[in-house]
Structure formats: C-alpha cells, structure tokens
Design a protein around this motif. Sequence first.
Motif, PDB file in Angstrom:
ATOM      1  N   ASN A   1       0.828  -1.212   0.000  1.00 14.28           N
ATOM      2  CA  ASN A   1       0.000   0.000   0.000  1.00 14.28           C
ATOM      3  C   ASN A   1       0.862   1.262   0.000  1.00 14.28           C
ATOM      4  OD1 ASN A   1      -2.519   1.295  -0.083  1.00 14.28           O
ATOM      5  ND2 ASN A   1      -2.490   1.660   2.125  1.00 14.28           N
ATOM      6  N   GLU A   2       1.933   1.232  -0.789  1.00 10.87           N
ATOM      7  CA  GLU A   2       2.842   2.369  -0.936  1.00 10.87           C
ATOM      8  C   GLU A   2       2.889   2.783  -2.402  1.00 10.87           C
ATOM      9  OE1 GLU A   2       4.308   4.011   1.426  1.00 10.87           O
ATOM     10  OE2 GLU A   2       3.642   2.716   3.049  1.00 10.87           O
ATOM     11  N   ILE A   3       3.325   4.030  -2.644  1.00 12.38           N
ATOM     12  CA  ILE A   3       3.408   4.542  -4.009  1.00 12.38           C
ATOM     13  C   ILE A   3       4.510   3.813  -4.768  1.00 12.38           C
ATOM     14  CG2 ILE A   3       3.901   6.555  -5.443  1.00 12.38           C
ATOM     15  CD1 ILE A   3       2.678   8.308  -3.345  1.00 12.38           C
ATOM     16  N   ALA A   4       4.161   3.272  -5.923  1.00 12.08           N
ATOM     17  CA  ALA A   4       5.138   2.622  -6.795  1.00 12.08           C
ATOM     18  C   ALA A   4       5.650   3.598  -7.859  1.00 12.08           C
ATOM     19  CB  ALA A   4       4.522   1.397  -7.468  1.00 12.08           C
ATOM     20  N   PHE A   5       4.754   4.415  -8.396  1.00 14.54           N
ATOM     21  CA  PHE A   5       5.137   5.386  -9.416  1.00 14.54           C
ATOM     22  C   PHE A   5       4.038   6.428  -9.538  1.00 14.54           C
ATOM     23  CE2 PHE A   5       2.879   1.963 -11.564  1.00 14.54           C
ATOM     24  CZ  PHE A   5       1.945   2.640 -12.319  1.00 14.54           C
TER      25      PHE A   5
END
Length: 437
Positions: free
Chosen positions: A233-237
């Motif tokens: 649940n973290e920003i990948a791009f």
Amino acid sequence: SMPSEMLLKIFSYLDAVSLLSLGCVNKRFYELANDNGIWLKLYSSSLRPKWTIWKMKSKQTETVSLGCAALHDKKPGYWKKEYIFKQTSAFKTRVMRLVKLLDPYTGLPCKNKEAMKVSGLSWIIVLKDRNGKEHVIEKPNLSFKDTSVTLLWYGTDWPCLDILSTLKLFGVTPLLPDQSRPPNKNGPRRFSLIAEYHLANLTESSVAVGADELVQLFSLSPGLLVGIWKEKNEIAFVMASLHYNQLLERSILGSATVQYAPPPNKPLLDDIDPEYGLHDYSLHLDLHGRSCVYLCASFKGLFCRKGDIENGYLRLTVVSLKDNRKHLPIIGTLGICWETDVFKGNVKDCFVMDLTLLDETGKPFWCFSAPVYMELSSKASGLYDYMGHIYTADYADSEGKVCVEFVWLEETKEYITVSLVLYVSTKKVNSWYGTNY
C-alpha cells in the motif's frame, strides 16, 4: 575576515548565476552579492551591444553619471531584480515565439519539443507530508505523442503514503538560462505550479482505473495517475499526462504558489448566423498507453442542432453506432504500461485519452489528456456487423463529457470503436462565443 571592499572587487568579476549562488552562502555574502554597482554593470552590458559600451568619452561620462544617480537612489538589490526581470522576460518572449507556428493537423504549436529544449524545461513532483516536510522527485521518463507528453516518476525512497498530504506538479526552468551550456541542477531555478493534488485517503477518494498482479492505478484530476503497490500500500510510481495546449505557459509563466491562468477568449459576435457556435468543430483524438498508440484519428465538420441541446450540453456525434463507415479499429491490446527500477507491468482495459477540439477558426476550444478506464456494458450488441461484448469508456470534467463505446471481436481479437459522442457544456460555449444557449 576579508574586508568587504576586497570581496566586492572579487565579486565584480563573477557572472550573474555565480552571484546568485554566492548569495546563498551566508547573510554577509547575500548583502554583498546584492551590490547595486555590480548588478548595474551586468544590467548595462546585457542590454547594450558590446561595441557601443564605453566607446566614446562623452558616452562614458554620461553613463557614469547616470550610474552614480542610479546607485545612490536605489535600495540594495534593486538592479539585481531589474536584471533578473529583463532576462526572464526576454527568455519567455523567445520561447513563446517558437510556439506561435501552429500545426494545421492538430491546431497546436508544432515546435513544442524545440521550445522545451531551448527553455531547459523539466518537471518535478513535490510530495508533502503532514508534518510539512517536502520530498522532491526529479528526472521523469518522458514519452512524447502528437498532442501530449507523458511523464513517469519512480524510485525506491518514496515516503510512506499514510503520512502524505499533497502532491504538487511543477515546471522547472533555469532562472537565468544560458544557451551555451546545459542547465545546472544546483543553479538558481524558477518553479511554476501546474497542479496540486490531495493524497489524504487516496484509495477511497480517487477513481480506481485498474490493476494487475502488482499495482493498483488511481486517477486524480487533472491528468495524474498514481500506482500503488498492492501488498505494501505504498506509491510505486506517479504518471502525469500533459496536453500540449498551454503546456509551456503553465510550465513557465506561473509562480511557485499560483497556477498560470490563460486569458479568456475574446468572442467575435456573429448576428447573421442563427446557429453560431454550433458547427464547424474539428476533433483530433489519440488513445495511447504511454509507450504505444492505439488510435489516432481526426474528424472535421462536427455540428450540433439546437434540438440536440439538452441538460446544459451540446451533443456532438463523432462516430455513430449506425454508420459503420466511421467505425475505427483499435491497434493492439488496450492498457497502460508502467515500470520501476525492478518491475514492469501493463494494466489492461485502460488508456490515456488525448482530446483536442478546435472551434470554427481552428483555435483549441477544449483540450485534455487524462487516464480513462473501460467497463463491460450490460447491453448486448445490436449490430449485425459485430457480434460481441460492448465496452464503454467515459470521461468528464467541468467543460464537457466524452462517451466511447467499443465492441470486442473474439474472432479477430480486437476492439472496434462503434460510438464516440462529445457533450460540451453550454456554459463553455456561451463564454467562448458570447452566445446564449
């Protein structure tokens, strides 16, 4: 411990960029680097041809007397501000002159890439957490299309999504561009705010565009796509799509806190034509997935009858369900490609839509570049030519709506565009043409 007079003598041999950098060292250097005598010399030499400076004694006497008056009457830093203002004004004029030549095919500037290169323009995103700390993400991957540029940022040190509050997209240019050398990342730069997005409760408040095994895509208006890792649940791009219409103005002419606002259109009233503002529209449409193009088409002579104005919208039928002569095949499998340092992927059944609607004079009337997702429609195909499932893709903003229908042909494994309808806001038409529908 060096005397100020000696430092000023040393500073007088420096160029403007070096002086601005010196001013960031400490308070004393800042005050000395603001010296009006140094900056007046730079100001004078930049505005006059070199062969005329100090050429004749009469000219020299006049210049020195004017310089003395200018030095005593002005506050420290006055001529620095004047020099920067003159240089940036000349730079903006030079860049804007490049984009005056329009492409008759799209109605947009045809020298966008050249203007971006001349300006040293780049883009960054700034992530701000709830404590006020800012994280700057630079160096996006660029992908140019006919009417837009797609920017992709990714990295391994993104801050935690749960603590982020806003994301700001900036255009960045050197404060004092030098044509003879590439832009210096550590030199003074100018920021132009393009858009600001709120990231609080991102997965609940934004539109889900699609997902694959690794990431979920969420769309934020205007034209931003955020990829979230499924497990962490973290920003990948982050992917931004910027339409060429007013791209340079928004990226250069705004400030670090206020977005550039384009001047309103000056309508040319037409009392003879009873359907003024309802006909002679032209459309250029691109559907792409960042690295590949699925559809590129142009349509002319679009019109709306007064009877088709309904619920505050003008209806422009571009591709009709009944007219199979205008049905368009989609090239390739629809999807948005993404990548990071380690992984790559493709989220299917979504794409980026670039729409350019021109008025009867060929001037950009409604333009956007935004991610769009497809949904399986509940209605079955009633067309004898195509037997297959119908998919819909819709887009809406304050200026209008776009409704597209595709039929999936299982035999040939391709989509066919069987319907494309634009709904343009009557408020937009009235303000643009000075009419009242």
